[in-house]
Scaffold this active site. Structure first.
Site, PDB file in Angstrom:
ATOM      1  CG  HIS A  17      -2.108  -0.950   1.027  1.00  0.00           C
ATOM      2  ND1 HIS A  17      -3.100  -1.088   1.959  1.00  0.00           N
ATOM      3  CD2 HIS A  17      -2.421  -1.811   0.040  1.00  0.00           C
ATOM      4  CE1 HIS A  17      -3.969  -2.000   1.561  1.00  0.00           C
ATOM      5  NE2 HIS A  17      -3.567  -2.448   0.383  1.00  0.00           N
ATOM      6  CG  HIS A 104      -0.882 -12.499   6.288  1.00  0.00           C
ATOM      7  ND1 HIS A 104       0.189 -11.813   5.774  1.00  0.00           N
ATOM      8  CD2 HIS A 104      -1.868 -12.392   5.359  1.00  0.00           C
ATOM      9  CE1 HIS A 104      -0.122 -11.313   4.598  1.00  0.00           C
ATOM     10  NE2 HIS A 104      -1.375 -11.661   4.310  1.00  0.00           N
ATOM     11  CG  ASP A 344      -6.086 -13.363  -5.452  1.00  0.00           C
ATOM     12  OD1 ASP A 344      -6.563 -13.306  -6.596  1.00  0.00           O
ATOM     13  OD2 ASP A 344      -5.201 -12.595  -5.032  1.00  0.00           O
TER      14      ASP A 344
END
Length: 397
Positions: A17, A104, A344
């Site tokens: 980002h 993650h 996704d």
């Protein structure tokens, strides 16, 4: 670190980002025609938002060459490429200030650096792979022009849905001629004919149904990508520690979400006997030496032998899903993480150009190293060489 390669060195930069991502590519030979049009097709195949099977994040991923070319020709100096981030939504990640997302990189990055990107996955995001794909497109063009190399990757499984004969690679009972013919002829056009990037229509339909189901359930699913490298020059690979398959494994397992690498006959080869697994040699019509089978996957002793190089890469289910998950926050207190964002349901179709690009980087780097060795050898005065060492009989008068 963020640099890959020795003679062909690629350094990627940027977070998911930030203002943009890209790469610095050093070692590109001078005198090759190169424009953004050579790079953009692979970036467009990788980009998010391309179809209903991928994240809806709408990034065009338009590339700009910043340096290293003039009048559309490479100068031999470092090539800088840049792609802007245009569709960021940092507010989707407010909960990750409190909770590390399960499976993650939030927790491990914070533990390693003492600080982490506040939104998205930072450097662990698939956005980082833009630089790899751009560099890979440059490497592919050179390899194609110089050697005729062809690299094609395709989705070979999603969950338990798998292409039948590809899933049996290396099995003594697999239809070897069918696999060889498929690997010899499969094209990117055939792969891209279906949004799943599976070139086997019955399997592709089942894959899409499974991905749609997981998306509806706000869940994700993993799968595998199979890749073949054709017309690779013989002699690439640097024993002992930089064997060609070892560098390919390094490259593939550096891609986000990868969990496994299987080369040639892979684990199925362990079920075979030596006489079943060995690849006998024969003389081809052009006088060169080839192998009648290819359980070695195109590499022997860590060095390319001229046959097709093929391997499979395993991708886990995307870690970020839209279901509420019970987990602990950074203070160790149990709570509920509600993930937002756009993700996704299955990364496999978008991973195909990334796998191709990393394969191109490996072959390009190995080719330049081998060309350097040959050039150095060519500068030496001629010597008498023992033909037995070359595996060739001496010429008769």
């Amino acid at each position: 670190m963020s640099t890959f390669g020795k003679a062909f060195r690629v350094t990627t930069y940027g977070e998911s980002h930030c203002k943009g991502v890209g790469a610095i590519i050093d070692g590109v030979p001078p005198g090759m025609e190169l424009t953004e049009a050579d790079i953009q097709p692979q970036l467009s195949r990788r980009r998010p938002g391309q179809n209903k099977l991928t994240t809806p994040r709408d990034e065009k991923d338009k590339v700009t060459i910043m340096s290293g070319t003039e009048f559309g020709v490479t100068l031999g100096t470092p090539i800088g490429i840049q792609v802007p981030n245009l569709d960021q939504r940092p507010h989707d990640y407010n909960d990750t200030d409190v909770f590390p997302r399960p499976s993650h990189a939030d927790y491990t990055y914070l533990q390693k650096y003492g600080v982490k990107a506040s939104s998205g996955g930072g450097r662990a995001s698939a956005r980082e792979t833009i630089g790899r794909v751009a560099a890979g497109a440059i490497a592919e063009k050179y390899l194609r022009l110089a050697y005729g190399v062809e690299i094609v990757a395709f989705a070979s499984s999603v969950g338990k849905v798998a292409m039948p004969f590809i899933s049996e690679l290396g099995n003594a009972d697999s239809p070897e001629p069918e696999v060889i013919e498929f690997m010899n002829t499969i094209t990117r056009a055939e792969v891209d004919a279906d949004i799943s990037r599976c070139p086997h229509p019955p399997t592709a339909e089942a894959m899409k149904e499974l991905i749609a189901q997981k998306s509806h359930e706000k869940d994700s699913i993993g799968g595998t990508v199979t890749c073949v490298i054709r017309k690779c020059p013989i002699g690439l690979g640097e024993p002992c520690f930089d064997k060609l398959e070892a560098i390919l494994a390094h490259a593939m397992l550096s891609i986000p979400a990868t969990k496994g690498f299987e080369f040639g006959s892979g684990f199925n080869g362990t079920k075979m006997s030596g006489i079943e697994h060995n690849d006998p040699f024969y003389q081809k019509e052009d006088g060169s030496i080839g192998t009648t089978t290819n359980n070695s996957g195109g590499i022997q002793g860590g060095i390319s032998n001229g046959e097709n190089i093929y391997f499979r890469v395993a991708f886990k289910p995307a870690a970020t899903i839209s279901q509420d998950q019970t987990t602990a926050n950074y203070d160790g207190v149990t709570g509920t993480l509600t993930a937002k964002g756009r993700h996704d349901p299955c990364v496999v179709s978008r991973a195909c150009p990334i796998v191709e690009s990393m394969a191109a980087l490996v072959i390009m780097d190995a080719a330049l190293q081998q060309e350097s060795r040959r050039a150095a050898f060519s500068k030496l005065p001629p010597i008498e060489i023992n033909h037995a060492l070359l595996g060739k009989p001496p010429k008769k008068d």
